[in-house]
Design an enzyme around this catalytic site. Structure first.
Site, PDB file in Angstrom:
ATOM      1  N   ARG A  95       0.839  -1.198   0.000  1.00 29.69           N
ATOM      2  CA  ARG A  95       0.000   0.000   0.000  1.00 29.69           C
ATOM      3  C   ARG A  95       0.877   1.253   0.000  1.00 29.69           C
ATOM      4  O   ARG A  95       0.576   2.239  -0.665  1.00 29.69           O
ATOM      5  CB  ARG A  95      -0.962  -0.022   1.194  1.00 29.69           C
ATOM      6  CG  ARG A  95      -2.107  -1.026   0.995  1.00 29.69           C
ATOM      7  CD  ARG A  95      -3.157  -0.916   2.083  1.00 29.69           C
ATOM      8  NE  ARG A  95      -2.723  -1.481   3.349  1.00 29.69           N
ATOM      9  CZ  ARG A  95      -3.052  -2.687   3.788  1.00 29.69           C
ATOM     10  NH1 ARG A  95      -3.823  -3.481   3.069  1.00 29.69           N
ATOM     11  NH2 ARG A  95      -2.617  -3.116   4.961  1.00 29.69           N
ATOM     12  N   PHE A 155     -11.011  -5.115  -6.035  1.00 31.08           N
ATOM     13  CA  PHE A 155     -11.067  -5.877  -4.778  1.00 31.08           C
ATOM     14  C   PHE A 155     -10.554  -4.985  -3.633  1.00 31.08           C
ATOM     15  O   PHE A 155      -9.606  -5.326  -2.933  1.00 31.08           O
ATOM     16  CB  PHE A 155     -10.241  -7.168  -4.866  1.00 31.08           C
ATOM     17  CG  PHE A 155     -10.525  -8.005  -6.088  1.00 31.08           C
ATOM     18  CD1 PHE A 155     -11.624  -8.853  -6.124  1.00 31.08           C
ATOM     19  CD2 PHE A 155      -9.700  -7.941  -7.202  1.00 31.08           C
ATOM     20  CE1 PHE A 155     -11.880  -9.630  -7.258  1.00 31.08           C
ATOM     21  CE2 PHE A 155      -9.955  -8.711  -8.331  1.00 31.08           C
ATOM     22  CZ  PHE A 155     -11.043  -9.568  -8.357  1.00 31.08           C
ATOM     23  N   ASP A 179      -6.018  -7.094  -6.348  1.00 29.50           N
ATOM     24  CA  ASP A 179      -5.702  -7.867  -5.134  1.00 29.50           C
ATOM     25  C   ASP A 179      -6.875  -8.768  -4.788  1.00 29.50           C
ATOM     26  O   ASP A 179      -7.586  -8.541  -3.810  1.00 29.50           O
ATOM     27  CB  ASP A 179      -5.386  -6.895  -3.975  1.00 29.50           C
ATOM     28  CG  ASP A 179      -4.967  -7.633  -2.717  1.00 29.50           C
ATOM     29  OD1 ASP A 179      -4.461  -8.772  -2.825  1.00 29.50           O
ATOM     30  OD2 ASP A 179      -5.143  -7.069  -1.614  1.00 29.50           O
ATOM     31  N   CYS A 238      -2.808 -14.430  -3.561  1.00 30.28           N
ATOM     32  CA  CYS A 238      -2.538 -14.880  -2.186  1.00 30.28           C
ATOM     33  C   CYS A 238      -2.895 -16.359  -2.049  1.00 30.28           C
ATOM     34  O   CYS A 238      -3.125 -16.851  -0.952  1.00 30.28           O
ATOM     35  CB  CYS A 238      -3.302 -14.027  -1.177  1.00 30.28           C
ATOM     36  SG  CYS A 238      -5.079 -14.083  -1.377  1.00 30.28           S
ATOM     37  N   ASP A 292     -15.531  -3.330  -5.209  1.00 31.31           N
ATOM     38  CA  ASP A 292     -15.626  -4.523  -4.360  1.00 31.31           C
ATOM     39  C   ASP A 292     -17.068  -4.987  -4.396  1.00 31.31           C
ATOM     40  O   ASP A 292     -17.979  -4.195  -4.626  1.00 31.31           O
ATOM     41  CB  ASP A 292     -15.204  -4.221  -2.917  1.00 31.31           C
ATOM     42  CG  ASP A 292     -14.760  -5.479  -2.168  1.00 31.31           C
ATOM     43  OD1 ASP A 292     -13.537  -5.683  -1.996  1.00 31.31           O
ATOM     44  OD2 ASP A 292     -15.645  -6.275  -1.757  1.00 31.31           O
ATOM     45  N   SER A 293     -17.278  -6.293  -4.166  1.00 36.63           N
ATOM     46  CA  SER A 293     -18.647  -6.808  -4.197  1.00 36.63           C
ATOM     47  C   SER A 293     -19.239  -6.930  -2.793  1.00 36.63           C
ATOM     48  O   SER A 293     -20.335  -7.434  -2.626  1.00 36.63           O
ATOM     49  CB  SER A 293     -18.679  -8.164  -4.901  1.00 36.63           C
ATOM     50  OG  SER A 293     -17.802  -9.054  -4.258  1.00 36.63           O
TER      51      SER A 293
HETATM   52  N1  SAH Z   1      -6.754  -5.025  -1.177  1.00 33.28           N
HETATM   53  C1  SAH Z   1      -7.502  -5.154   0.063  1.00 33.28           C
HETATM   54  C2  SAH Z   1      -7.801  -6.601   0.405  1.00 33.28           C
HETATM   55  C3  SAH Z   1      -8.583  -7.336  -0.662  1.00 33.28           C
HETATM   56  S1  SAH Z   1      -9.381  -8.770  -0.074  1.00 33.28           S
HETATM   57  C4  SAH Z   1      -6.730  -4.449   1.184  1.00 33.28           C
HETATM   58  O1  SAH Z   1      -5.603  -4.011   0.966  1.00 33.28           O
HETATM   59  O2  SAH Z   1      -7.282  -4.325   2.271  1.00 33.28           O
HETATM   60  C5  SAH Z   1     -10.367  -9.278  -1.398  1.00 33.28           C
HETATM   61  C6  SAH Z   1     -11.662  -8.488  -1.577  1.00 33.28           C
HETATM   62  O3  SAH Z   1     -12.262  -8.941  -2.775  1.00 33.28           O
HETATM   63  C7  SAH Z   1     -12.708  -8.636  -0.497  1.00 33.28           C
HETATM   64  O4  SAH Z   1     -13.040  -7.384   0.028  1.00 33.28           O
HETATM   65  C8  SAH Z   1     -13.946  -9.245  -1.231  1.00 33.28           C
HETATM   66  O5  SAH Z   1     -15.173  -8.678  -0.783  1.00 33.28           O
HETATM   67  C9  SAH Z   1     -13.672  -8.864  -2.645  1.00 33.28           C
HETATM   68  N2  SAH Z   1     -14.254  -9.715  -3.705  1.00 33.28           N
HETATM   69  C10 SAH Z   1     -14.238 -11.058  -3.790  1.00 33.28           C
HETATM   70  N3  SAH Z   1     -14.723 -11.481  -4.970  1.00 33.28           N
HETATM   71  C11 SAH Z   1     -15.064 -10.356  -5.658  1.00 33.28           C
HETATM   72  C12 SAH Z   1     -15.612 -10.119  -6.963  1.00 33.28           C
HETATM   73  N4  SAH Z   1     -15.874 -11.126  -7.794  1.00 33.28           N
HETATM   74  N5  SAH Z   1     -15.798  -8.838  -7.349  1.00 33.28           N
HETATM   75  C13 SAH Z   1     -15.520  -7.812  -6.519  1.00 33.28           C
HETATM   76  N6  SAH Z   1     -14.984  -7.980  -5.285  1.00 33.28           N
HETATM   77  C14 SAH Z   1     -14.760  -9.229  -4.861  1.00 33.28           C
END
Ligand code: SAH
Length: 396
Positions: A211, A227, A300, A340, A249-250
């Site tokens: 970040r 995400f 991510d 991850c 994000d979803s």
């Molecule tokens: N980058 C973030 C962590 C990401 S975790 C950080 O630094 O804090 C992964 C995220 O992806 C979660 O919030 C989850 O809600 C989201 N997610 C999972 N599948 C998804 C999709 N198909 N479309 C959008 N978001 C999604």
């Protein structure tokens, strides 16, 4: 003490100090043991090798506490191990001032099945294996002693517990729920951490350094953060002077926290931030068709391959989002892309990203290889711990 007898020749992993003993290496259990009990691991010829925690339900049949067969596994053992993990972090200047910090990183800190994350004076623990579950009280005590923390919350609701035959468990183990929302400051940005209902222990501490890198790269760049969870990368991009930041994000609760986090940081220009509650897979296509382009894209995603069985399907998903990200990048744009998934190795991930670039018809080069920070160490005897891999690519 019950003895776990290995099959002939099946002590090779253990000789390399690997902490997992798989079902296929076990000849028999001599004596009686309940899940989580300490057993003495012995070679086929009876030679003592290690002390381990018995996990009869898991294909990882035992997790090694110590490769010293003389080691006594008791409260004092956990005090020593926890203190050592905390001291290792204190010895690193870069970690000393972090409010959000992983204190104990499971196998890589010599404590299989135990994760502990500190958020200010609150520590969140996650017990993912039968042995750690059994020693809950000793672990809580040891963490309180080593850190002087005011509160300890248990978030043992991870899916992996099921493989150990353990039910989900959550609750306060020390102190009580604070009345205020928990917030930490990360690189000068205030972030709420929902330790009770958020993902994992509440926050993705493993992306802390990345970040910061985003903040350094963002100046003047139109940014897409896919995400985004609670907006960690998005807020750092704003702090770094991104011209605009679109975050997707979803999860509606995650986005609500992201918006709240932005409000907690009035120094940031909120008019540059846009939040979309959408599925990244379809939204990337929609934006591409609409002709949108970005100068910095962050991908991510969640763990697409929780185990080796999901690797093919996961590879397709990684290829898909990376392909569209490459298409959406303006000339000279940057892609910061992560996996991850434990089941996807570093070289394989790079191959997937390379295929995505070819399919998108973009020339690109890796300008940085990324991973988790020093509070998420990877023990040399436990390469499986290297789950977070990232690439920073620049397109032509
Ligand atoms: N980058 C973030 C962590 C990401 S975790 C950080 O630094 O804090 C992964 C995220 O992806 C979660 O919030 C989850 O809600 C989201 N997610 C999972 N599948 C998804 C999709 N198909 N479309 C959008 N978001 C999604």
């Amino acid at each position: 003490m019950p003895q776990l007898v290995l099959l002939p020749g099946k002590d090779r992993l253990l000789a390399r100090r690997h902490p997992w003993i798989f079902a296929g290496s076990v000849d028999r259990l001599h004596g009686r043991a309940r899940p989580g009990d300490t057993v003495e691991v012995v070679a086929a010829n009876g030679r003592p090798l290690a002390k381990a925690a018995w996990s009869p339900q898991s294909s990882i049949r035992a997790r090694v506490w110590s490769v010293d067969p003389e080691e006594v596994i008791d409260d004092a053992f956990f005090k020593r191990q926890v203190q050592a993990a905390v001291d290792r972090r204190r010895s690193l200047t870069e970690l000393r001032l972090q409010q959000g910090l992983r204190l104990i990183n499971g196998e890589s800190d010599g404590l299989p099945g135990l994760l502990a994350d500190r958020y200010g004076d609150t520590v969140v623990i996650q017990l993912t294996a039968a042995g750690a579950d059994k020693w809950r009280a000793a672990i809580v005590n040891a963490i309180q002693r080593a850190t002087g923390c005011a509160r300890i919350y248990e978030r043992s609701d991870s899916e992996v517990r099921r493989l150990e035959g353990l039910a989900p468990v959550t609750g306060w183990r020390l102190g009580e729920a604070p009345t205020d929302t928990l917030t930490i400051v990360e690189h000068g940005i205030r972030m709420q951490v929902d330790i009770v209902a958020g993902h994992k222990t509440g926050f993705y501490l493993d992306q802390r350094e990345n970040r910061l890198l985003t903040r350094e790269l963002a100046e003047g760049r139109s940014t897409l953060n896919c995400f985004c969870y609670t907006g960690g990368f998005s807020l750092q991009a704003l702090a770094g002077g991104a011209s605009q930041v679109l975050s997707i994000d979803s999860s509606a609760p995650a986005l609500a926290t992201a918006v709240a986090n932005l409000a907690l940081n009035p120094q940031l220009d909120s008019s540059r931030a846009e939040w979309h509650d959408a599925d990244v897979f379809s939204e990337l296509r929609t934006m591409y068709s609409a002709g949108r382009r970005f100068e910095l894209i962050i991908l991510d995603p969640p763990k697409f391959a929780p185990s080796a069985a999901h690797v093919e399907q996961a590879a397709r998903a990684y290829r898909d989002i990376n392909l569209f990200a490459f298409r959406l990048l303006a000339a000279g744009g940057l892609l910061m892309t992560y996996s991850c998934s434990g089941g996807i190795e570093r070289s394989f991930f790079q191959q997937i990203v390379a295929e995505a670039a070819v399919a998108a018809g973009r020339g690109a080069r890796v300008i940085r290889r990324l991973g988790a920070p020093a509070d998420h160490p990877v023990a040399l005897n436990f390469p499986e711990g290297d789950y977070l891999k990232g690439l920073l690519c620049q397109v032509d």
